[in-house]
Design a protein around this motif. Structure first.
Motif, PDB file in Angstrom:
ATOM      1  N   MET A  29       0.816  -1.189   0.000  1.00  0.00           N
ATOM      2  CA  MET A  29       0.000   0.000   0.000  1.00  0.00           C
ATOM      3  C   MET A  29       0.860   1.253   0.000  1.00  0.00           C
ATOM      4  SD  MET A  29      -3.498  -0.590   0.187  1.00  0.00           S
ATOM      5  CE  MET A  29      -3.865   1.082   0.320  1.00  0.00           C
ATOM      6  N   GLY A  30       1.958   1.252   0.690  1.00  0.00           N
ATOM      7  CA  GLY A  30       2.778   2.453   0.774  1.00  0.00           C
ATOM      8  C   GLY A  30       2.477   3.253   2.021  1.00  0.00           C
ATOM      9  N   ARG A  31       3.036   4.435   2.070  1.00  0.00           N
ATOM     10  CA  ARG A  31       2.855   5.310   3.229  1.00  0.00           C
ATOM     11  C   ARG A  31       1.771   6.341   2.933  1.00  0.00           C
ATOM     12  NH1 ARG A  31       8.402   5.976   6.220  1.00  0.00           N
ATOM     13  NH2 ARG A  31       9.328   4.000   5.628  1.00  0.00           N
ATOM     14  N   PRO A  32       1.067   6.780   3.980  1.00  0.00           N
ATOM     15  CA  PRO A  32       0.035   7.800   3.758  1.00  0.00           C
ATOM     16  C   PRO A  32       0.663   9.155   3.448  1.00  0.00           C
ATOM     17  CG  PRO A  32       0.223   7.305   6.089  1.00  0.00           C
ATOM     18  CD  PRO A  32       1.109   6.335   5.360  1.00  0.00           C
ATOM     19  N   SER A  33      -0.061   9.958   2.736  1.00  0.00           N
ATOM     20  CA  SER A  33       0.383  11.319   2.456  1.00  0.00           C
ATOM     21  C   SER A  33       0.416  12.121   3.749  1.00  0.00           C
ATOM     22  CB  SER A  33      -0.577  11.995   1.479  1.00  0.00           C
ATOM     23  OG  SER A  33      -0.550  11.341   0.240  1.00  0.00           O
ATOM     24  N   PRO A  34       1.258  13.155   3.818  1.00  0.00           N
ATOM     25  CA  PRO A  34       1.297  13.989   5.017  1.00  0.00           C
ATOM     26  C   PRO A  34      -0.087  14.554   5.350  1.00  0.00           C
ATOM     27  CG  PRO A  34       3.129  14.521   3.575  1.00  0.00           C
ATOM     28  CD  PRO A  34       2.228  13.585   2.809  1.00  0.00           C
ATOM     29  N   GLY A  35      -0.415  14.557   6.625  1.00  0.00           N
ATOM     30  CA  GLY A  35      -1.687  15.099   7.081  1.00  0.00           C
ATOM     31  C   GLY A  35      -2.791  14.068   7.222  1.00  0.00           C
ATOM     32  N   TYR A  36      -2.555  12.848   6.715  1.00  0.00           N
ATOM     33  CA  TYR A  36      -3.567  11.801   6.804  1.00  0.00           C
ATOM     34  C   TYR A  36      -3.225  10.859   7.948  1.00  0.00           C
ATOM     35  CZ  TYR A  36      -5.447  13.150   2.285  1.00  0.00           C
ATOM     36  OH  TYR A  36      -6.024  13.836   1.270  1.00  0.00           O
ATOM     37  N   ARG A  37      -4.188  10.602   8.814  1.00  0.00           N
ATOM     38  CA  ARG A  37      -4.003   9.645   9.902  1.00  0.00           C
ATOM     39  C   ARG A  37      -4.706   8.351   9.516  1.00  0.00           C
ATOM     40  NH1 ARG A  37      -5.855  13.680  14.560  1.00  0.00           N
ATOM     41  NH2 ARG A  37      -4.234  15.229  14.247  1.00  0.00           N
ATOM     42  N   VAL A  38      -3.927   7.324   9.303  1.00  0.00           N
ATOM     43  CA  VAL A  38      -4.461   6.025   8.908  1.00  0.00           C
ATOM     44  C   VAL A  38      -4.563   5.136  10.135  1.00  0.00           C
ATOM     45  CG1 VAL A  38      -4.049   3.975   7.498  1.00  0.00           C
ATOM     46  CG2 VAL A  38      -3.482   6.235   6.605  1.00  0.00           C
ATOM     47  N   THR A  39      -5.645   4.408  10.244  1.00  0.00           N
ATOM     48  CA  THR A  39      -5.803   3.452  11.333  1.00  0.00           C
ATOM     49  C   THR A  39      -6.410   2.166  10.786  1.00  0.00           C
ATOM     50  OG1 THR A  39      -6.615   3.179  13.596  1.00  0.00           O
ATOM     51  CG2 THR A  39      -8.113   4.209  12.025  1.00  0.00           C
ATOM     52  N   LEU A  40      -6.131   1.078  11.462  1.00  0.00           N
ATOM     53  CA  LEU A  40      -6.733  -0.199  11.111  1.00  0.00           C
ATOM     54  C   LEU A  40      -7.864  -0.476  12.087  1.00  0.00           C
ATOM     55  CD1 LEU A  40      -3.607  -2.427  10.403  1.00  0.00           C
ATOM     56  CD2 LEU A  40      -5.108  -1.312   8.755  1.00  0.00           C
ATOM     57  N   LEU A  41      -9.042  -0.773  11.537  1.00  0.00           N
ATOM     58  CA  LEU A  41     -10.202  -1.094  12.360  1.00  0.00           C
ATOM     59  C   LEU A  41     -10.409  -2.601  12.364  1.00  0.00           C
ATOM     60  CD1 LEU A  41     -12.704   1.641  11.151  1.00  0.00           C
ATOM     61  CD2 LEU A  41     -11.153   1.718  13.102  1.00  0.00           C
ATOM     62  N   ASP A  42     -10.649  -3.141  13.550  1.00  0.00           N
ATOM     63  CA  ASP A  42     -10.920  -4.570  13.679  1.00  0.00           C
ATOM     64  C   ASP A  42     -12.135  -4.909  12.819  1.00  0.00           C
ATOM     65  OD1 ASP A  42     -12.484  -6.882  15.035  1.00  0.00           O
ATOM     66  OD2 ASP A  42     -10.454  -7.031  15.871  1.00  0.00           O
ATOM     67  N   PRO A  43     -12.048  -5.933  11.962  1.00  0.00           N
ATOM     68  CA  PRO A  43     -13.151  -6.252  11.061  1.00  0.00           C
ATOM     69  C   PRO A  43     -14.409  -6.758  11.771  1.00  0.00           C
ATOM     70  CG  PRO A  43     -11.403  -7.874  10.839  1.00  0.00           C
ATOM     71  CD  PRO A  43     -10.895  -6.799  11.756  1.00  0.00           C
ATOM     72  N   VAL A  44     -14.273  -7.238  12.999  1.00  0.00           N
ATOM     73  CA  VAL A  44     -15.435  -7.757  13.728  1.00  0.00           C
ATOM     74  C   VAL A  44     -16.042  -6.684  14.623  1.00  0.00           C
ATOM     75  CG1 VAL A  44     -16.203  -9.484  15.415  1.00  0.00           C
ATOM     76  CG2 VAL A  44     -14.535 -10.105  13.660  1.00  0.00           C
ATOM     77  N   THR A  45     -15.196  -6.024  15.419  1.00  0.00           N
ATOM     78  CA  THR A  45     -15.712  -5.065  16.399  1.00  0.00           C
ATOM     79  C   THR A  45     -15.728  -3.628  15.881  1.00  0.00           C
ATOM     80  OG1 THR A  45     -13.542  -4.610  17.366  1.00  0.00           O
ATOM     81  CG2 THR A  45     -14.785  -6.482  18.264  1.00  0.00           C
ATOM     82  N   GLY A  46     -14.913  -3.321  14.868  1.00  0.00           N
ATOM     83  CA  GLY A  46     -14.814  -1.949  14.380  1.00  0.00           C
ATOM     84  C   GLY A  46     -13.937  -1.066  15.251  1.00  0.00           C
ATOM     85  N   GLU A  47     -13.290  -1.650  16.246  1.00  0.00           N
ATOM     86  CA  GLU A  47     -12.423  -0.888  17.149  1.00  0.00           C
ATOM     87  C   GLU A  47     -11.099  -0.550  16.460  1.00  0.00           C
ATOM     88  OE1 GLU A  47     -13.041   0.218  20.371  1.00  0.00           O
ATOM     89  OE2 GLU A  47     -15.087  -0.408  19.899  1.00  0.00           O
ATOM     90  N   PRO A  48     -10.582   0.658  16.688  1.00  0.00           N
ATOM     91  CA  PRO A  48      -9.293   1.042  16.097  1.00  0.00           C
ATOM     92  C   PRO A  48      -8.119   0.359  16.791  1.00  0.00           C
ATOM     93  CG  PRO A  48     -10.127   2.800  17.490  1.00  0.00           C
ATOM     94  CD  PRO A  48     -11.198   1.739  17.446  1.00  0.00           C
ATOM     95  N   GLY A  49      -6.985   0.331  16.088  1.00  0.00           N
ATOM     96  CA  GLY A  49      -5.752  -0.178  16.671  1.00  0.00           C
ATOM     97  C   GLY A  49      -5.499  -1.654  16.417  1.00  0.00           C
ATOM     98  N   ALA A  50      -6.217  -2.254  15.485  1.00  0.00           N
ATOM     99  CA  ALA A  50      -6.027  -3.673  15.187  1.00  0.00           C
ATOM    100  C   ALA A  50      -4.703  -3.891  14.467  1.00  0.00           C
ATOM    101  CB  ALA A  50      -7.184  -4.183  14.319  1.00  0.00           C
ATOM    102  N   ALA A  51      -4.147  -5.074  14.609  1.00  0.00           N
ATOM    103  CA  ALA A  51      -2.916  -5.427  13.894  1.00  0.00           C
ATOM    104  C   ALA A  51      -3.218  -5.671  12.417  1.00  0.00           C
ATOM    105  CB  ALA A  51      -2.280  -6.664  14.512  1.00  0.00           C
TER     106      ALA A  51
END
Length: 64
Positions: free
Chosen positions: A1-23
């Motif tokens: 995927m690459g790195r996000p552009s400056p100013g964008y905060r990318v997070t991974l959401l758990d596919p089951v719970t929707g909680e942020p910070g998933a691996a």
């Protein structure tokens, strides 16, 4: 995927719970910083905007 552009905060959401910070999970953007290139919403379509920005994250980054 690459790195996000400056100013964008990318997070991974758990596919089951929707909680942020998933691996592993759904790649989403945190719109709280409102990056200049991130849409404000779908013109004339409040329902689709609400779906795309659910739970405080921009979740519509790729076709489903």
């Amino acid at each position: 995927m690459g790195r996000p552009s400056p100013g964008y905060r990318v997070t991974l959401l758990d596919p089951v719970t929707g909680e942020p910070g998933a691996a592993e999970g759904e790649i989403s953007l945190d719109p709280s910083a409102r990056p200049v290139g991130l849409m404000a919403g779908y013109h004339g379509d409040a329902k689709r905007t609400a779906e795309a920005m659910a739970d405080g994250y921009c979740r519509e980054l790729a076709p489903r």
